[in-house]
Every structure is written in C-alpha cells, then in structure tokens.
Design an enzyme around this catalytic site. Structure first.
Site: not given
Lengths: 170, 629
Positions: B25, B86, B186, B208
């Site tokens: 992850d 990211k 994800e 999420d």
C-alpha cells in the site's frame, strides 16, 4: 466463432434468464481472466486479455435490453441504422418533447426529485417497448428495428437526465 | 533446528514451492507491506517493530533516508524532505494549485512535457523516483523478513487515479526493482480483506479517505467474486486537506495577534503543518487541542482549537466526499436500502465527524472492525498470494472497473467518449473516424480522460499522429481507433486505416510519464557505476525473465501437452525450451532475450488452443479429455 448467446449457453432470443447469464459470465471469467495468467507466457497473457475482453463485451451486450435486441437483429442480418434513420411516429416524438420540456423545467427549478420521476416514467415506457420487441423480433423484424431505435432514444434521454442530476448534485 | 533449503544459484525452484509475494500500500502519508504466511495475511514490520512506514523521503548529499528518520527531519530540512509525494504522481506543474503552501522547489522538466520535478540537494528528483525510494525500502523490509527474493508484488492505487497516475505508480515500482503482478485499486483491496475475513455476501460500500485521496467503491460480494459495480472519488482530497484547513486557521490567529508579522520561511510552514496534523489527530479522542510553539520569525503560537471549530472549518471537505458517493450510488443504480455494509478505510476516517456523516448518509453504522490503516495492504497481500500461484483453490476473482471515461478529441474541441466510466476490465472499444479534407494524409489523435464534454476540461493522456493515409476524398477514409484497457487499468491505443491497412500503435505513455528508454536508463544508473555490474545485472534480469517463461511453458505442457499438441508440435516447443535453458547457463544477455522471444513465438498456437479449452471447460464443466477437439 461462437455468437454471444452460444458463448454463455443461452437460447438465442430476447427473453433470457439473467441469473444464468450472470452465473455463466462469472464461470467464464474465473477461467480466462488475466489474473489467472500472471505467471503465464506472453502469448497466453495476450489470449487471456482478448478472451476476457470479448466475454465482458458479450456480457454487457446481453445484459442491456436495447443492446441485446440490437444484437439479435444484427445476427438476423438486420441493421437498426440508429445513426441515420431518425424518422419516428408523431406520438413518440410528442412524448420525446414532453420529456425534454420536463427536463428543462427541472433544470431551471433545480428539482432532482422531478428528474427522478421522469426517469421512472421513461423506465416504464422502456419496459413496454422491451416486451413489444420480444414479440416482434421473430415475427416482424423490421418493426423490431423501429422499436430498438425508440429504445435508443429513451436511453439517450435517460443518460442526459442522469448527467443533469449529477450536475445539480455537484 | 530445521535446515533451510537453498537452491543452486540460477536454478529454478520447484514449481510447487511457496512463492514470496507481497502486497504494498503506497500511501500518501504512510506505506505498508504485507504478505500471506501460513494462510494468514500479515503486515510486515521493520526492525523497530513499526508496521507503518511514513511516506517521507529525505535526500542527503550522498544517501537517501526514508521513513521515521526522514519524518523527524522534515521541519529542519523541509526542502530536501519530501512528504505526500503521491499527490504529485503523474502530475504536471500546473496541476498543483496550492504550491505556495508547499515548501518545495518545483521545477518543470522541459524534456518530458511539463512533468514536474523537485529540486533537492541531491539534484532534480521526479515523483516517480521519490516513490521508488519508498518502495525500495519496503522491498528490502520484506526480503529481510521473508528471507528471500520477492517473486512479485501487488501495488495498490486509488481507484480514482487516472491513467497518468497509474502509469507513474507502475514506473516507480519497476524502478524499485519490483515485479508488478498487478496494480490493484485500494478500495477493492480493502473489500477483499474485509470480505474474506467476515465471509461477507451482498452489496458493500468502501469509503476510503486517505491522506491525499478519496475513493468510494460499491462492490457485490458473492462466493469469492468481488465485482465492482461503480467507483468514484477525488484524487486530490484527503486528510492533508483537513490539516491544511487547521494550518490556515492557525496562521490567521497568529498573524492577528503578532504585530509586524513576517512571512513564513519553509521551516515555519512545515512546523505549522506538523502542528496542524497533530491537533487533528488529538481531536479524534479529545474535545480541544492546545497548539504551542515558536516560529523562526519570532512569533509565538498558543492557540486552542475545539472540536466544534474543527468541524466547522472542515464541513465543506466532508460534504465534498458525499458528492462522489452519491454519484457512485447512481451509477450502480442502487439506493441506501440496498447496501449491506459500509467499510471505512484510510486513517482520515478516524475523524468522528466523518463517521457521523457516513452514518447519516447510509442510515447505518459504518463497519470499523479492521484497522483502517492496514486493510488495504492486507487485501493486496491476499491478491498477490493468489496471483503468484500459491493458492490452489482459485475461488477469488476480482472484477474491477475503469473509474473515468476515455475518449477522443473531435472537431471543435469536443470529446467523443469511447469507453464509459465503470466499464468492467479488461475492455476494448473501437471508434471509426474519417478525414475532413480531400487528400488528407495524416490525422492527429488526442486521447483524453474525464467526464466533461470539452477537451479542455478533461485530462489529456496522449497525442499521436497516424500518417501515410492514402489520399482520398474527404470522408472516404475509415480510421478505426481501438482503445484497450488492461487489468491494471492501463490504456493502450492503436489506430488503423481500414482501406489501406496503415497502422499506428502506442501504449499510452501519458504526457507526464516516462518512456521505456528513460526507465531503462534510470534502472541502469541505479545498478551502480561499474560497467561490469550493469552487465551482470542485465544478464540476471534476462535469466529471471527466461526462467519465468520456461516455468510457465513447462507447467502448460505438463497440463495440456498430451491433449492439445501433436508429437511434432510438442517437439518444436521442447526444442526451443531446451535451447533457452541452455542459453541461461551462458553469459550472453542478448542471446537469452532472443531465446525468450523465440520460445514465446513458438508457443503462440498452443496458447490459443489452451484458451479455447478454458472457455469450453468453464461452461461445460467437462475436462479436456471428454471434449472433442
């Protein structure tokens, strides 16, 4: 090559058992999905992607009533010609205009509930046309082509309504 | 004590041996690596017992530090310590709108069309390179913990990542020396971990909210099949934005109380951001947070932030997550009564007002019995274990979708959609186009991604030209453009003029991606300076590839060789196989590559037959023996 009905072992007709379609689609994907070929040769990976892509396309075509009717006619050698042939009976055109007007009113009033009702109406109308097309496809394919064009119209308006709802809710 | 078996270098291990595969992850704030051991998905810890690796990379003049140590230095060395990288993946400089509040020196790389880079003391670094450092650290951690080299990894990405962001993530993994088994969304990974753990069946929503991205996916779980019905999100919305709201509030407070307030320097910006994050986390379990500190510019901070103030400051961010949620529900054609459960994922879902908002929307209490920080990595590890071939029962099947519509620019700057959002992968669609002018011999093709009608409102993925169209009257040419999206959610586009057969193929290397040569060059650079090292590494990689193929072919022959091949066909494949294995004993990497290519080519027809047989087997349930072929 097998046609989409043969691929999922379904009778080649408009009325199908969607539970069987779902089950057979999943069974097929379980065998051919690229996840099953991660360690395979490049050649097998490519074939897996092609076959899974075809299975997805076939599944979507049979799942969606308008696409299913269109495909059945195509197998019978009849083009629905939706891009070019836009001639419609007057009463259908009237209904069209009413939907478009209702849509504009709802846009102006920012009324999502009204749009939801509109979608319900159109779904109702589509269901009737689907029953009609099921009978026509074997008996009167040329009329079935017109019914598919009507369904396509309704799909298009529904799409626009959904887009409008998304805009209003943003 | 049992003795560990180690095979001779260069020899392939027995096919039934447990393969070392991990799920990673790669998060905005923290990253994790997990694996399946004795049937259980487990997060791997570092030598200090930490599961979470802060996604922070600090460049020193000759080394790179990743994780806690880098995080500790972020206030003192903000320019060279990169957090939340990211957010910059697959992005151009103009995409980063809040640059003023980020303490980095952004640069536009002129050689790769707007790709952004950060100026550090170790030179210019791209987000791909910075992410690769995080991935390398996790790879090392896993290899240490598992005692061997990894076969492969599943790397997760936000479901709402576009093609450029996915491609950048895959590039980073390759740069880190990982064999990417699959890019996995994800929320889908979280659904796998949750679903298998709780034997869940029915329709579930995964909400999420991570450090920098928001995803919502709706899945139908049924007998090991995880089918994504719809996904939506915001790839620039996350916990960081909540920090940022506190930061702005804090700045206002301090400014109003300090006479002659001087502009913040980078250290102060970072300090205030860190204080803001701490205050946010404190408010999860407390009614108010005291924020104390001293800035370099001389100003003192002594502020109290109450939960109510925090809720007010961030209300609009919470409602920003509900818009995509509503859209996903509409696309799935569902209402809240259809939802069996709502699973919360991502550290930011610990905030009580997020939980309340989700509960109010879905009219049910969200499920929180899995650690929201770990569930994605745990799910990715389960998928990696299956993909590596460690599970004999292949009950698990993930059917994911493309999050955004893909289209082409047509006349007047309008988008013609070719693949609609929420299409199940893999998918291919073709669209025919024609020429606009008499005698037109070339056509510019512009691929875009997004839901808006105007090209300028969508993300530009790639531009290419189809040349050599034979001169014809306007409208006579038939150019068929085919989009293929693979199981990683990555797009490739090919174009072909139907009457002449002129063809153009590209894998969409998005405007901001790296091309194959750049990756190879970066990989070579990272091998070390010595030419002999590079040669050795290249040979090793070629042999690993060759052996992977040889193993696959051997398994296929053992399974279907007798049933599907004539003696002559089998012999041809065997000859190529033996030749390749012999080449692997040598030192010529080029020859190994050619041998691999030749074996691949020789097994084309066999691969096609095996696929046809799979299709038959799937639906008839018959074994090959009982089929007439």
């Amino acid at each position: 090559m097998q046609n989409y009905f043969e691929l999922f072992q379904l009778p080649q007709q408009f009325t199908i058992d969607t539970a069987v379609l779902d089950t057979n689609y999943r069974k097929l994907l379980a065998e051919v999905h690229p996840d099953r070929f991660v360690n395979a040769s490049a050649a097998e990976k490519m074939h897996s992607m092609r076959t899974a892509t075809l299975a997805n396309e076939a599944y979507q075509t049979l799942k969606q009533p308008t696409a299913r009717a269109r495909y059945l006619l195509q197998l019978a050698g009849i083009a629905t010609d939706e891009e070019n042939n836009t001639a419609m009976p007057a009463d259908f055109l009237m209904a069209q205009m009413e939907w478009r007007e209702a849509m504009d009113d709802a846009r102006f009033a920012r009324n999502v509930a009204a749009l939801d009702n509109l979608l319900q109406d159109m779904r109702q109308q589509a269901r009737q046309l689907q029953q009609q097309v099921a009978a026509e496809i074997t008996r009167a394919p040329a009329e079935a082509a017109l019914t598919v064009r009507k369904l396509r119209f309704i799909d298009k308006v529904s799409e626009d309504v959904n887009q409008l709802i998304a805009q209003l809710e943003d | 004590m049992a003795l560990l078996q180690i095979s001779e270098p260069g020899m392939s291990p027995a096919p039934h041996q447990h393969k070392l595969a991990v799920g990673i992850d790669l998060g905005t704030t923290n990253s994790l690596v997990a694996t399946v051991r004795s049937g259980m998905s487990t997060v791997l810890h570092d030598e200090h017992g930490h599961a979470l690796l802060p996604s922070v990379v600090r460049y020193l003049s000759d080394t790179v530090v990743v994780g806690h140590e880098a995080q500790a230095a972020q206030s003192q060395d903000p320019v060279n310590t990169i957090v939340s990288v990211k957010r910059f993946m697959g992005r151009a400089l103009h995409d980063i709108t809040d640059r003023a509040h980020i303490p980095y020196h952004f640069v536009e790389n002129d050689s790769s069309q707007g790709i952004l880079e950060l100026k550090t003391r170790a030179g210019l670094k791209s987000p791909v390179e910075i992410s690769a450092e995080i991935l390398k650290t996790l790879k090392l951690r896993a290899e240490k913990a598992l005692g061997g080299e990894l076969t492969g990894a599943v790397v997760t990405v936000p479901a709402y990542f576009d093609d450029a962001q996915r491609q950048a993530t895959k590039d980073a993994a390759r740069l880190a020396g990982l064999n990417v088994l699959r890019l996995l969304n994800e929320p889908t990974a979280a659904a796998v971990a949750y679903g298998l753990d709780n034997a869940a069946e029915g329709v579930y929503v995964i909400y999420d909210l991570g450090g920098g991205t928001f995803d919502v996916s709706i899945l139908r779980l049924s007998k090991g099949v995880f089918e994504v019905l719809a996904t939506n999100g915001d790839s620039a919305l996350g916990g960081d934005d909540f920090d940022h709201r506190i930061y702005c509030w804090l700045l206002d407070q301090v400014r109003s109380k300090t006479a002659d307030f001087k502009p913040l320097n980078e250290e102060d910006t970072r300090l205030l951001l860190t204080k803001s994050r701490q205050a946010k986390e404190w408010l999860t379990d407390n009614h108010e947070a005291n924020i104390l500190g001293k800035l370099n510019n001389g100003a003192f901070i002594d502020e109290t932030l109450t939960v109510n103030q925090f809720v007010q400051l961030t209300e609009h961010l919470v409602s920003k997550t509900l818009t995509p949620t509503r859209k996903a529900m509409r696309d799935a054609g569902l209402s809240v009564e259809d939802i069996h459960g709502v699973v919360l994922v991502g550290g930011a879902t610990r905030m009580p007002h997020i939980r309340h908002a989700v509960q109010a929307f879905f009219k049910q209490e969200p499920l929180t019995n899995l650690d929201p920080d770990k569930v994605v990595a745990l799910g990715a590890a389960i998928q990696a274990n299956v993909l590596a071939g460690n599970r004999s029962d292949d009950e698990l099947l993930l059917l994911d979708v493309t999050p955004l519509s893909l289209g082409l620019e047509t006349m007047g700057g309008l988008v013609e959609k070719v693949i609609p959002r929420n299409s199940t992968l893999p998918i291919a669609r073709a669209q025919d186009f024609t020429t606009y002018k008499d005698g037109q011999t070339a056509m510019a093709i512009h691929v875009v991604q997004g839901e808006r009608e105007l090209v300028s409102d969508c993300r530009s993925l790639a531009r290419f030209e189809l040349r050599g169209i034979p001169p014809m009257a306007a409208g006579a040419a038939r150019i068929r453009v085919t989009f293929q999206v693979d199981a990683d959610g990555l797009l490739s586009v090919s174009a072909r003029e139907q009457t002449s057969g002129v063809e153009a193929n590209i894998t969409v290397k998005p405007s901001y991606g790296l091309n194959e040569d750049q990756i190879t060059a970066m990989l070579k650079d990272s091998f070390g300076a010595a030419e002999s090292d590079k040669q050795a590494r290249m040979l090793r990689e070629a042999i690993v590839d060759a052996q992977r193929l040889a193993e696959a072919i051997q398994a296929a022959l053992a399974e279907d060789g007798d049933k599907l091949l004539t003696a002559t066909e089998r012999e041809t494949i065997q000859t190529h196989l033996d030749a390749l294995l012999a080449l692997c004993q040598g030192t010529d990497s080029q020859a190994v590559k050619q041998g691999t290519e030749a074996l691949n080519h020789a097994t084309e027809a066999f691969a096609a037959k095996r696929m046809d047989a799979s299709v038959q087997k799937a639906l008839t349930g018959k074994n090959l023996d009982s089929l007439e072929l």
